[in-house]
Design an enzyme around this catalytic site. Structure first.
Site, short mmCIF file in Angstrom:
data_model
loop_
_atom_site.label_atom_id
_atom_site.label_comp_id
_atom_site.label_asym_id
_atom_site.label_seq_id
_atom_site.Cartn_x
_atom_site.Cartn_y
_atom_site.Cartn_z
N ARG B 51 0.85 -1.20 0.00
CA ARG B 51 0.00 0.00 0.00
C ARG B 51 0.88 1.24 0.00
O ARG B 51 2.03 1.20 0.41
CB ARG B 51 -0.82 0.04 1.29
CG ARG B 51 -1.63 -1.19 1.50
CD ARG B 51 -2.16 -1.20 2.94
NE ARG B 51 -2.73 -2.50 3.24
CZ ARG B 51 -3.16 -2.86 4.44
NH1 ARG B 51 -3.07 -2.02 5.45
NH2 ARG B 51 -3.67 -4.06 4.63
N ASP B 53 0.36 5.36 1.46
CA ASP B 53 -0.57 6.16 2.26
C ASP B 53 -1.11 7.35 1.46
O ASP B 53 -0.61 7.66 0.37
CB ASP B 53 0.15 6.65 3.53
CG ASP B 53 0.32 5.52 4.53
OD1 ASP B 53 -0.67 4.86 4.83
OD2 ASP B 53 1.46 5.30 4.99
N ARG B 196 9.40 7.51 5.99
CA ARG B 196 9.13 8.85 6.53
C ARG B 196 9.78 9.06 7.88
O ARG B 196 10.21 10.17 8.21
CB ARG B 196 7.62 9.09 6.59
CG ARG B 196 7.02 9.25 5.18
CD ARG B 196 5.51 9.13 5.18
NE ARG B 196 4.90 10.17 5.99
CZ ARG B 196 3.61 10.17 6.34
NH1 ARG B 196 2.81 9.17 5.95
NH2 ARG B 196 3.12 11.14 7.06
#
Lengths: 244, 244
Positions: B51, B53, B196
């Site tokens: 996935r 975000d 991140r």
């Protein structure tokens, strides 16, 4: 009264153009809302160097406004930016003389038009016209010469029977790098759709659909034969406005 | 049944992430809608390499799906693109063996993170993190070395007490050009928020708020001391997925 000049950059993707329109999101509308937060007791209207259409971008667009409010000139930049949405940004602010006018004092304007000959990119779709095929750059450069100088551009702008369609184009450079073609136009002024029609005509030459002579015939017809090719707004940038 | 593998590029700005969510606009949802137009009598679910975000971009994301429909492999690209919105684009399509799986067959992934040290740009705000200040690139490059190799990245990913947080990072390059910093990470896999958090920690080092030793302490605590700095999603790109 103080006259404030601002240089503003905006991503035109999510705007219905520059000029205020009832209920629609416009660049002018958003800037006036931001200024209203600073000058709450004044009805401030900004004056730009010219309008840009829906989806057209501004890199160094210029506007001015008058206010009773006293502030160091550079603080206007910071104050307005504080209230602006993230797709508009004031690059600089100046206190100017009363005889400065964003539109009437402008002597030259520079527009850029970006086109991609590469495969479609979802990242560029709002910023570079996704043409997706090869163009004959040499033929376009050769044809571009016909526009240089003073001409009646009636065949290459929006229909307006009463407007003065005579303009002087100083430069029309075409630069290709990694499949991205940049058209750079500098002139003393541009009528509505003029850049998009000139670029549209040049693309037709680059695609070998018309030749230089045909393009020249359109220009010389002074509005009798219109250029029917208008490049999409997404690739167009008001790059810079020049003053004395 | 035919198994189709696709390489897809998407601008994450206007999506609530990759994975289907009820009533929200997602990349998977839009792709499945497009495929449904081609395979009307099948309920097709796509399987991605992983996935991404909300607001995170994909450059060469990979997904596969199974269909009864027979078509030359390259025609899937054209057919799906025909029905996709302009912020998603299929770069390539292949007919693959049944034992290929976008997620389980992937051996390496490459992520890029883009940060700007320059003045704010309204054009870059969805694509490059607008940091707007200088960073000590040399200090970040030096600190980046601690992440190379196999580590328990528990301190640098979303909290999940049951997940295996051991991953191998093969490369972490930091390249600066014209004020734009690109962090390139290649690893055998990445947990949620891992890129991140790593980039967030390195930014703290580049801003001289923490040093390399402190970052190493976080990493070696294996989740006991969490990295509290998480870089914004807008600068993150799933760049490429590698298979044997």
């Amino acid at each position: 009264m103080n006259r404030i000049k601002c240089i503003v950059s905006y991503d035109g993707s999510k705007f219905h153009g520059f000029q205020v329109q009832n209920k629609l999101r416009t660049v002018q509308g958003e800037i006036q809302k931001a200024i209203h937060n600073i000058c709450k007791d004044e009805e401030i209207v900004i004056h730009a160097s010219g309008r840009t259409d829906a989806k057209v971008h501004g890199r160094k667009q210029v506007f001015h406004f008058d206010t009773k409010r006293d502030m160091p000139e550079k603080q206007w930049k910071r104050a307005i930016n504080h209230f602006l949405p993230n797709d508009i940004y004031i690059l600089d602010s100046f206190l100017v003389d009363d005889d400065f006018h964003s539109r009437y004092s402008a002597t030259k304007k520079e527009y850029h038009y970006l086109l991609s000959m590469n495969e479609y990119s979802p990242f560029e779709t709002n910023y570079i016209y996704q043409y997706g095929k090869s163009l004959d750059i040499k033929a376009m450069k050769e044809a571009a010469k016909i526009f240089i100088g003073e001409h009646n551009f009636a065949s290459f702008c929006a229909i307006d029977p009463y407007g003065n369609t005579i303009r002087t184009l100083y430069h029309l450079d075409i630069i290709e790098k990694n499949g991205i073609v940049t058209f750079k136009l500098i002139g003393n002024g541009f009528r509505r759709y003029m850049v998009r029609h000139i670029v549209g005509g040049l693309i037709q030459v680059g695609a070998h659909r018309i030749d230089k002579a045909k393009l020249e015939e359109l220009l010389e017809s002074k509005g009798e034969k219109k250029c029917l090719f208008k490049a999409k707004p997404q690739g167009l940038y008001l790059h810079e406005v020049f003053y004395e």
